[in-house]
Design a protein around this motif. Structure first.
Motif, mmCIF file in Angstrom:
data_model
loop_
_atom_site.group_PDB
_atom_site.id
_atom_site.type_symbol
_atom_site.label_atom_id
_atom_site.label_comp_id
_atom_site.label_asym_id
_atom_site.label_seq_id
_atom_site.Cartn_x
_atom_site.Cartn_y
_atom_site.Cartn_z
ATOM 1 N N SER A 111 -11.839 -4.768 7.725
ATOM 2 C CA SER A 111 -10.704 -5.520 7.189
ATOM 3 C C SER A 111 -11.133 -6.263 5.921
ATOM 4 O O SER A 111 -12.211 -6.857 5.878
ATOM 5 N N LYS A 154 -8.888 -1.353 1.344
ATOM 6 C CA LYS A 154 -8.149 -0.109 1.595
ATOM 7 C C LYS A 154 -6.738 -0.181 1.005
ATOM 8 O O LYS A 154 -6.303 0.725 0.287
ATOM 9 N N SER A 155 -6.043 -1.277 1.312
ATOM 10 C CA SER A 155 -4.680 -1.415 0.780
ATOM 11 C C SER A 155 -4.706 -1.453 -0.744
ATOM 12 O O SER A 155 -3.827 -0.893 -1.411
ATOM 13 N N THR A 156 -5.722 -2.100 -1.280
ATOM 14 C CA THR A 156 -5.856 -2.184 -2.732
ATOM 15 C C THR A 156 -5.987 -0.792 -3.352
ATOM 16 O O THR A 156 -5.331 -0.480 -4.350
HETATM 17 N N1 LIG Z 1 -2.727 -10.030 -4.232
HETATM 18 C C1 LIG Z 1 -4.011 -10.381 -4.068
HETATM 19 N N2 LIG Z 1 -4.535 -11.369 -4.797
HETATM 20 C C2 LIG Z 1 -5.816 -11.738 -4.659
HETATM 21 N N3 LIG Z 1 -6.653 -11.164 -3.802
HETATM 22 C C3 LIG Z 1 -6.210 -10.153 -3.033
HETATM 23 C C4 LIG Z 1 -4.842 -9.722 -3.130
HETATM 24 N N4 LIG Z 1 -4.655 -8.705 -2.258
HETATM 25 C C5 LIG Z 1 -5.847 -8.528 -1.648
HETATM 26 N N5 LIG Z 1 -6.770 -9.395 -2.103
HETATM 27 C C6 LIG Z 1 -8.166 -9.451 -1.683
HETATM 28 O O1 LIG Z 1 -8.739 -8.187 -1.887
HETATM 29 C C7 LIG Z 1 -9.579 -7.840 -0.811
HETATM 30 C C8 LIG Z 1 -9.155 -6.500 -0.260
HETATM 31 O O2 LIG Z 1 -7.870 -6.640 0.326
HETATM 32 P P1 LIG Z 1 -7.122 -5.410 0.973
HETATM 33 O O3 LIG Z 1 -5.800 -5.884 1.410
HETATM 34 O O4 LIG Z 1 -7.154 -4.287 0.017
HETATM 35 O O5 LIG Z 1 -8.048 -5.083 2.215
HETATM 36 P P2 LIG Z 1 -7.817 -4.056 3.406
HETATM 37 O O6 LIG Z 1 -9.019 -3.194 3.454
HETATM 38 O O7 LIG Z 1 -6.523 -3.364 3.269
HETATM 39 O O8 LIG Z 1 -7.786 -5.001 4.673
HETATM 40 P P3 LIG Z 1 -7.004 -4.809 6.065
HETATM 41 O O9 LIG Z 1 -7.730 -3.761 6.816
HETATM 42 O O10 LIG Z 1 -7.112 -6.127 6.719
HETATM 43 O O11 LIG Z 1 -5.615 -4.415 5.730
HETATM 44 C C9 LIG Z 1 -9.478 -8.965 0.185
HETATM 45 O O12 LIG Z 1 -10.641 -9.766 0.053
HETATM 46 C C10 LIG Z 1 -8.275 -9.741 -0.215
HETATM 47 O O13 LIG Z 1 -8.483 -11.097 0.014
#
Ligand SMILES: Nc1ncnc2c1ncn2[C@@H]1O[C@H](COP(=O)(O)OP(=O)(O)OP(=O)(O)O)[C@@H](O)[C@H]1O
Ligand SMILES: [Mg+2]
Lengths: 243, 299
Positions: A59, A63-65
């Motif tokens: 997490s 990934k979402s990014t």
């Molecule tokens: N809009 C934003 N502004 C600033 N930081 C962000 C933003 N969106 C995500 N982050 C940061 O970027 C990093 C990656 O976030 P992301 O949502 O891509 O993770 P993820 O792998 O999808 O997590 P999860 O499995 O919990 O969904 C995190 O540290 C998050 O705090």
């Protein structure tokens, strides 16, 4: 598997794979939000046309990014992003909008429209492109039966459970038979049986030519489907090799 | 599929709480703008009526009368006038009206007992007289040794014209201010309505709707809501004005005049509603574009 038709909706001839072309290509892509640390660092990635891919990682790994970058909802801080064989930095606004129309997307928060029924939410991608209701009516009903929501066509998304919302979002993402399907934790809120059914739906889409990328934590899901697995950790992307 | 066929489901909610600011602000603004417009035009029209009635009106006041000879002198004066200017309509005012008219100059005692030997002046009104005719009447009365003062109400008419001009200027200013305030408020209301729907806008964009499709959808919707609320506001203003004049009593042809705005009033009211609606529609289009731009950082 007690309700709905035995197989997913009929094939879509328009989504045939583009042979020998990467649908998505990243070259040394980096991304940071504002002045924060690099969430993604030097990412090289290529998704071949018609392939099925998983994206995993802890997490907060990004990934979402990464999915947002593919959907062109975010601009990379550096590096090159190509979509359907086009360097996106060279494309006009209209062309980018056109490319986006060929991507089906399921976000973690579903983004359904509350004032529209389940049916209208799923039909939306076709409707906004001017497809006549008679042409999509059958497909929308079949697809909703397939994801187990055949009885909830008139319901408002407000009245659905998280798992049901997720299935509506998935149905909406695939109804227009996109060339590329990206899904963020699409089985996060459903029980294993529905999860397996959704994965079959993605598999079916893939067989018809859609390139699929699914971000998930779900190890069981990954082990069930023979597919390429990409792993994000410490801002870097690794490819998992099958044991 | 049950009840409502999903095929015809409107893309935007029929009754949206997001649109409330637009409804409220626009109908109130249209109400005030139409109120300002109608009352200013009715006022100007009344002034016009008064001043045009005054034009051509004059009065002859016979003075230095005694209680014994005043009626004879009146007869004599009327004869002189009809001889000198046969086409001028000369009428003797009855004493009660004359007393009321002269009260400001002669004091209240006039309606009570007059002192011994002093008679109430005789008033004769002349309609449709020219200045030349009035001059020759003055000369003829003088020649007949009747002392008389002829007044053509010029001062009064000038005064009235000046206040009419001030009134119309003032009401146009108020109208202009109301209009600008209305325009600004409509823009803000539209923006607030649009930002309350920004999720819908971004989901439309996400499922592949073209920017023009989305913009058109919201512009058309805003035109509908804007035109309807402006119309409701305008109608309320017309009814309100009619009611007000009805309650104030029939001092003139009041109710009829207010309730039946002239064709040019209606044209102006419609134009006003159209302008408000167009302003909202443009604001909706611009807001929709802005929201689309923000939802996709990449453009
Ligand atoms: N809009 C934003 N502004 C600033 N930081 C962000 C933003 N969106 C995500 N982050 C940061 O970027 C990093 C990656 O976030 P992301 O949502 O891509 O993770 P993820 O792998 O999808 O997590 P999860 O499995 O919990 O969904 C995190 O540290 C998050 O705090
Ligand atoms: Mg995520």
């Amino acid at each position: 598997m007690s309700t709905g038709p035995a197989s997913p909706p009929p094939p879509n001839p328009s989504a045939s794979p583009i042979q020998g072309q990467d649908v998505v290509r990243f070259d040394r892509v980096g991304l940071r939000y504002g002045r924060g640390p690099e969430v993604l660092n030097d990412i090289d990635l290529s998704l071949g046309a018609g392939t099925f891919n998983f994206l995993t990682g802890p997490s907060g790994a990004g990934k979402s990014t990464l999915l947002r970058l593919i959907y062109l909802a975010l601009q990379p801080s550096r590096g090159l992003v190509s979509l359907f064989g086009h360097d996106i930095s060279q494309r006009s606004k209209a062309e980018l909008a056109d490319m986006r129309r060929q991507i089906g997307v399921v976000w973690q928060n579903f983004s359904l429209i509350d004032h529209l029924s389940v049916y209208a939410n799923v039909a939306l991608p076709l409707r906004v492109q001017g497809v006549a209701p008679e042409q999509y009516d059958r497909n929308v009903r079949d697809l909703l039966s397939w994801v187990g929501l055949g009885e909830r066509l008139d319901a408002s998304p407000r009245t659905l459970s998280g798992g049901e919302k997720q299935r509506v979002a998935i149905a909406r993402a695939v109804i227009a038979k996109p060339k590329l399907l990206i899904a963020d934790e699409p089985t996060g809120n459903v029980d294993p049986e529905i999860g397996a059914r959704l994965i079959r739906l993605f598999g079916e889409m893939n067989r018809m030519g859609t390139t699929v990328l699914i971000a998930t934590h779900d190890r069981e899901l990954i082990d069930e489907v023979p597919a390429r697995v990409l792993h994000l950790q410490d801002a870097r992307l690794y490819e998992e090799v099958a044991p | 599929m049950s009840a409502a066929s999903p095929k015809t489901e409107p893309l935007l909610p029929v009754d949206s709480t997001a649109e409330r600011p637009l409804w409220v602000v626009l109908s109130i603004m249209a109400f005030f703008a139409v109120l300002a417009l109608l009352s200013s035009r009715l006022g100007v029209r009344q002034y016009d009526g008064l001043t045009s009635n005054l034009a051509g009106q004059a009065s002859v006041q016979l003075t230095d009368l005694t209680p014994q000879d005043r009626l004879d002198v009146a007869q004599q004066a009327l004869a002189v006038i009809s001889q000198t200017a046969p086409d001028v309509n000369a009428v003797r005012m009855n004493d009660a009206d004359a007393a009321a008219l002269l009260e400001p100059w002669l004091g209240e005692s006039i309606s009570a007992e007059l002192p011994e030997g002093i008679a109430l002046p005789i008033m004769i009104t002349l309609s449709d007289s020219t200045e030349a005719q009035r001059n020759s009447i003055a000369q003829a009365l003088d020649a007949a040794s009747i002392s008389a003062v002829i007044s053509d109400h010029k001062n009064w008419a000038d005064e009235l014209n000046r206040s009419a001009r001030a009134f119309s200027l003032g009401s146009w200013l108020i109208l202009l201010l109301t209009f600008f305030a209305g325009t600004a408020a409509s823009i803000f209301a539209t923006q607030s309505t649009m930002s309350a729907q920004s999720k819908t806008i971004s989901v439309f964009a996400q499922v592949g709707a073209a920017d023009n499709f989305i913009t058109k959808l919201f512009v058309m919707r805003t035109i509908k809501v804007g035109a309807m609320s402006a119309f409701i506001g305008a109608l309320c203003a017309i009814l309100f004005l009619g009611l007000y004049r009805l309650l104030r009593g029939p001092s003139d042809s009041g109710l009829l005049m207010a309730l039946t705005p002239s064709v040019s009033d209606i044209v102006i009211i419609i134009a006003l509603c159209v302008v408000f609606t167009v302003v909202c529609a443009v604001a909706a289009g611009v807001s929709a574009r802005g929201i689309l731009h923000k939802t996709r950082l990449y453009q």
